[in-house]
Write an enzyme that holds these catalytic residues in place. Structure first.
Site, PDB file in Angstrom:
ATOM      1  N   LYS A 103      31.625 -39.311 -32.254  1.00 36.99           N
ATOM      2  CA  LYS A 103      30.692 -38.871 -33.281  1.00 36.99           C
ATOM      3  C   LYS A 103      29.380 -39.610 -33.073  1.00 36.99           C
ATOM      4  O   LYS A 103      29.313 -40.837 -33.175  1.00 36.99           O
ATOM      5  CB  LYS A 103      31.226 -39.145 -34.685  1.00 36.99           C
ATOM      6  CG  LYS A 103      30.237 -38.747 -35.777  1.00 36.99           C
ATOM      7  CD  LYS A 103      30.598 -39.360 -37.109  1.00 36.99           C
ATOM      8  CE  LYS A 103      29.398 -39.271 -38.045  1.00 36.99           C
ATOM      9  NZ  LYS A 103      29.595 -40.030 -39.287  1.00 36.99           N
ATOM     10  N   GLY A 164      26.538 -42.514 -48.256  1.00 37.83           N
ATOM     11  CA  GLY A 164      26.950 -43.425 -49.314  1.00 37.83           C
ATOM     12  C   GLY A 164      26.345 -43.169 -50.675  1.00 37.83           C
ATOM     13  O   GLY A 164      26.579 -43.923 -51.614  1.00 37.83           O
ATOM     14  N   ALA A 190      28.574 -37.019 -44.975  1.00 35.27           N
ATOM     15  CA  ALA A 190      27.739 -37.901 -45.797  1.00 35.27           C
ATOM     16  C   ALA A 190      27.379 -37.266 -47.135  1.00 35.27           C
ATOM     17  O   ALA A 190      27.044 -36.081 -47.214  1.00 35.27           O
ATOM     18  CB  ALA A 190      26.457 -38.331 -45.090  1.00 35.27           C
ATOM     19  N   GLY A 191      27.462 -38.084 -48.187  1.00 33.73           N
ATOM     20  CA  GLY A 191      26.985 -37.698 -49.506  1.00 33.73           C
ATOM     21  C   GLY A 191      28.045 -37.254 -50.487  1.00 33.73           C
ATOM     22  O   GLY A 191      27.781 -37.175 -51.688  1.00 33.73           O
ATOM     23  N   ASN A 212      33.836 -41.297 -46.190  1.00 32.93           N
ATOM     24  CA  ASN A 212      34.367 -42.651 -46.180  1.00 32.93           C
ATOM     25  C   ASN A 212      34.178 -43.296 -47.546  1.00 32.93           C
ATOM     26  O   ASN A 212      35.130 -43.577 -48.266  1.00 32.93           O
ATOM     27  CB  ASN A 212      33.699 -43.463 -45.084  1.00 32.93           C
ATOM     28  CG  ASN A 212      34.286 -44.854 -44.919  1.00 32.93           C
ATOM     29  OD1 ASN A 212      33.943 -45.571 -43.994  1.00 32.93           O
ATOM     30  ND2 ASN A 212      35.201 -45.291 -45.773  1.00 32.93           N
ATOM     31  N   THR A 213      32.918 -43.495 -47.948  1.00 41.14           N
ATOM     32  CA  THR A 213      32.629 -44.224 -49.179  1.00 41.14           C
ATOM     33  C   THR A 213      33.248 -43.566 -50.405  1.00 41.14           C
ATOM     34  O   THR A 213      33.714 -44.258 -51.321  1.00 41.14           O
ATOM     35  CB  THR A 213      31.107 -44.347 -49.374  1.00 41.14           C
ATOM     36  OG1 THR A 213      30.526 -44.918 -48.194  1.00 41.14           O
ATOM     37  CG2 THR A 213      30.778 -45.248 -50.557  1.00 41.14           C
TER      38      THR A 213
END
Length: 262
Positions: A103, A164, A190-191, A212-213
């Site tokens: 990635k 994040g 993301a987001g 992830n977050t």
């Protein structure tokens, strides 16, 4: 019940459309439990921040994330120029015995972590020519997405919002434009902040969601991993089922004929 078709990336098939990261967890054990509960088969690893064998005196992520069970997706998180991103992918290939699925992300600044499109395009070209299968984090610009696909990237990964941030899908229109033209998987990266964000991404027609977050920073990461698994599956089913059209006026649910009383 309809069996959902597999996600296909670089000639490989995956039953889960949820991709997860390994950062920000409280412990290796929590990492293991959350990823297991998510049902994910592709697990992304930040090579510059995570030990997968390059530091013999530190805990090794591969002790809890079995490469025989999961497909590892080395990423270039923390890289702010194309040269460092390329070197990071080459290090991952060396550490993982010739592994070529990566990635790519090249960031623009520390504040927004927004992708540097110019450096991303440069790194992607070098990596594709070097034999890597490149899944690429990018902006939600459909022209950039088309260029990355045309040079040989195996998956396009537009941001839903800033890394994040938990803001969800802030520009669904642009994601839709990318989906209309793409012939490779489109995976929102993301987001995402909660399960409804993941479901929305899938209802738009995205092929998958990477996060992830949203899981690691939840009050209960393991429970949130379970919620995300269900949201991705539900969103995909809703997309395939085809939603009812939106209308500006009410339409009665019951028939308008055959009343007993007039």
């Amino acid at each position: 019940m309809q069996v959902l078709e597999p996600l296909k990336i670089a000639g490989r098939e995956f039953s889960s459309r949820l991709l997860v990261g390994t950062g920000k967890y409280e412990s290796m054990e929590q990492t293991r439990l959350a990823i297991e509960e998510s049902g994910a088969e592709i697990v992304t690893v930040a090579i510059r921040r995570t030990n997968i064998g390059q530091h013999s005196d530190q805990p090794n992520l591969l002790e809890v994330i079995d490469p025989n069970r999961y497909t590892l997706l080395p990423n270039t998180a923390g890289c702010f120029d194309s040269d460092s991103a390329v070197r990071t992918c080459q290090l991952a290939r060396e550490l993982l015995d010739g592994h070529k699925l990566v990635k790519l992300e090249v960031l623009g600044d520390q504040k927004t972590l927004y992708p540097n499109v110019t450096q991303t395009l440069r790194a992607a070209r070098v990596l594709v020519e070097d034999g890597f299968d490149v899944m690429v984090y990018t902006s939600d610009d459909p022209i950039v997405a088309q260029e990355l696909e045309s040079m040989g990237c195996v998956a396009i990964m537009p941001l839903g919002s800033l890394i994040g941030s938990g803001l969800g899908i802030t520009n669904p229109f642009n994601i839709g434009l990318i989906l209309e033209q793409a012939k490779v998987p489109v995976i929102v990266d993301a987001g995402v902040g909660t399960a409804s964000d993941a479901a929305i991404a899938m209802e738009l027609g995205c092929d998958g969601v990477l996060m992830n977050t949203a899981i690691a920073a939840a009050r209960s990461p393991v429970l949130m991993a379970s919620a995300m698994k269900k949201a991705v599956e539900a969103g995909r089913e809703a997309y395939l089922a085809g939603r009812m059209p939106k209308r500006a006026i009410a339409v009665a649910s019951s028939p308008q004929t055959g009343y007993i009383f007039n």
